[in-house]
Motif scaffolding. Structure first.
Motif, PDB file in Angstrom:
ATOM      1  N   GLN A   1       0.856  -1.188   0.000  1.00  0.00           N
ATOM      2  CA  GLN A   1       0.000   0.000   0.000  1.00  0.00           C
ATOM      3  C   GLN A   1       0.889   1.234   0.000  1.00  0.00           C
ATOM      4  OE1 GLN A   1      -3.453   0.061   0.283  1.00  0.00           O
ATOM      5  NE2 GLN A   1      -3.967   2.079   1.107  1.00  0.00           N
TER       6      GLN A   1
ATOM      7  N   GLN B   1       1.987   4.876   0.816  1.00  0.00           N
ATOM      8  CA  GLN B   1       1.760   5.826   1.897  1.00  0.00           C
ATOM      9  C   GLN B   1       2.238   7.203   1.447  1.00  0.00           C
ATOM     10  OE1 GLN B   1       3.843   3.872   5.173  1.00  0.00           O
ATOM     11  NE2 GLN B   1       1.868   3.236   5.996  1.00  0.00           N
ATOM     12  N   LEU B   2       1.477   8.231   1.842  1.00  0.00           N
ATOM     13  CA  LEU B   2       1.768   9.600   1.432  1.00  0.00           C
ATOM     14  C   LEU B   2       1.977  10.471   2.658  1.00  0.00           C
ATOM     15  CD1 LEU B   2      -1.082   9.967  -1.234  1.00  0.00           C
ATOM     16  CD2 LEU B   2       1.295   9.300  -1.634  1.00  0.00           C
ATOM     17  N   VAL B   3       2.999  11.324   2.616  1.00  0.00           N
ATOM     18  CA  VAL B   3       3.266  12.250   3.725  1.00  0.00           C
ATOM     19  C   VAL B   3       3.470  13.634   3.138  1.00  0.00           C
ATOM     20  CG1 VAL B   3       4.742  12.828   5.662  1.00  0.00           C
ATOM     21  CG2 VAL B   3       4.330  10.425   5.079  1.00  0.00           C
TER      22      VAL B   3
ATOM     23  N   CYS C   1       4.717  16.345  -1.204  1.00  0.00           N
ATOM     24  CA  CYS C   1       4.083  15.079  -0.811  1.00  0.00           C
ATOM     25  C   CYS C   1       5.019  13.960  -1.243  1.00  0.00           C
ATOM     26  CB  CYS C   1       2.723  14.929  -1.464  1.00  0.00           C
ATOM     27  SG  CYS C   1       1.971  13.302  -1.237  1.00  0.00           S
TER      28      CYS C   1
ATOM     29  N   ALA D   1       5.862   9.993  -1.488  1.00  0.00           N
ATOM     30  CA  ALA D   1       5.199   8.690  -1.538  1.00  0.00           C
ATOM     31  C   ALA D   1       6.193   7.598  -1.174  1.00  0.00           C
ATOM     32  CB  ALA D   1       4.632   8.453  -2.929  1.00  0.00           C
ATOM     33  N   SER D   2       5.688   6.569  -0.483  1.00  0.00           N
ATOM     34  CA  SER D   2       6.567   5.453  -0.115  1.00  0.00           C
ATOM     35  C   SER D   2       7.026   4.702  -1.343  1.00  0.00           C
ATOM     36  CB  SER D   2       5.839   4.511   0.850  1.00  0.00           C
ATOM     37  OG  SER D   2       4.625   4.069   0.269  1.00  0.00           O
TER      38      SER D   2
ATOM     39  N   ILE E   1      -6.054   6.649  -1.939  1.00  0.00           N
ATOM     40  CA  ILE E   1      -4.967   6.742  -0.961  1.00  0.00           C
ATOM     41  C   ILE E   1      -4.727   8.217  -0.649  1.00  0.00           C
ATOM     42  CG2 ILE E   1      -2.535   6.231  -0.494  1.00  0.00           C
ATOM     43  CD1 ILE E   1      -2.811   3.909  -2.494  1.00  0.00           C
ATOM     44  N   TRP E   2      -4.680   8.522   0.658  1.00  0.00           N
ATOM     45  CA  TRP E   2      -4.595   9.907   1.103  1.00  0.00           C
ATOM     46  C   TRP E   2      -3.473  10.066   2.125  1.00  0.00           C
ATOM     47  CZ3 TRP E   2      -7.960  13.735  -0.674  1.00  0.00           C
ATOM     48  CH2 TRP E   2      -9.017  13.277  -1.477  1.00  0.00           C
ATOM     49  N   GLY E   3      -2.894  11.269   2.134  1.00  0.00           N
ATOM     50  CA  GLY E   3      -1.975  11.626   3.195  1.00  0.00           C
ATOM     51  C   GLY E   3      -2.742  12.138   4.407  1.00  0.00           C
ATOM     52  N   GLN E   4      -1.983  12.518   5.443  1.00  0.00           N
ATOM     53  CA  GLN E   4      -2.611  12.956   6.683  1.00  0.00           C
ATOM     54  C   GLN E   4      -2.988  14.425   6.665  1.00  0.00           C
ATOM     55  OE1 GLN E   4       0.597  12.879   6.210  1.00  0.00           O
ATOM     56  NE2 GLN E   4       1.336  14.807   7.108  1.00  0.00           N
TER      57      GLN E   4
END
Length: 123
Positions: free
Chosen positions: A1, A3-5, A22, A24-25, A112-115
């Motif tokens: 999955q 992940q976005l930060v 942003c 992405a992993s 898929i969303w960041g925080q």
């Protein structure tokens, strides 16, 4: 999955600039987008970019002031925000989708969303 930060939010004065990032992993050929949500309002589309940057889309409220870009070597998408207005105050979210194109602007098109990162523009 994936992940976005998000990074880069903060407090800025009217007319100022901020650049959001942003990370992405993992980065692939997905469309990347920025949305924002102001207090008491629904989350709204800001900008989106396809996998190679050749197709972008902007909300009318930010067109000519904001620029979305991506660096696939750094797994990062950016949002350069210029001529900021108090109405730009919101939490900004990065999102991605395996199948959406930048022309799809509804939140349901992105899985898929960041925080989120807070952007506050003072008058």
């Amino acid at each position: 999955q994936v992940q976005l930060v998000e990074f880069g939010g903060g407090l800025e004065q009217t007319g100022g600039s901020l650049k959001l990032s942003c990370v992405a992993s993992t980065f692939s050929s997905y469309t990347m987008a920025w949305f924002r949500q102001a207090p008491g309002k629904e989350r709204e589309f800001v900008a989106a970019i396809n996998w190679n940057g050749g197709n972008t889309n902007y909300a009318s409220a930010v067109k000519s002031r904001f620029t979305i870009s991506r660096d696939n070597n750094k797994n990062t998408v950016y949002l350069q925000m210029n001529s900021l207005e108090p109405e730009d105050t919101a939490v900004y979210y990065c999102a991605t989708s395996a199948w959406a194109t930048p022309q799809l602007i509804n939140t349901g098109s992105y899985s898929i969303w960041g925080q989120g990162t807070q952007v506050t523009v003072s008058s």
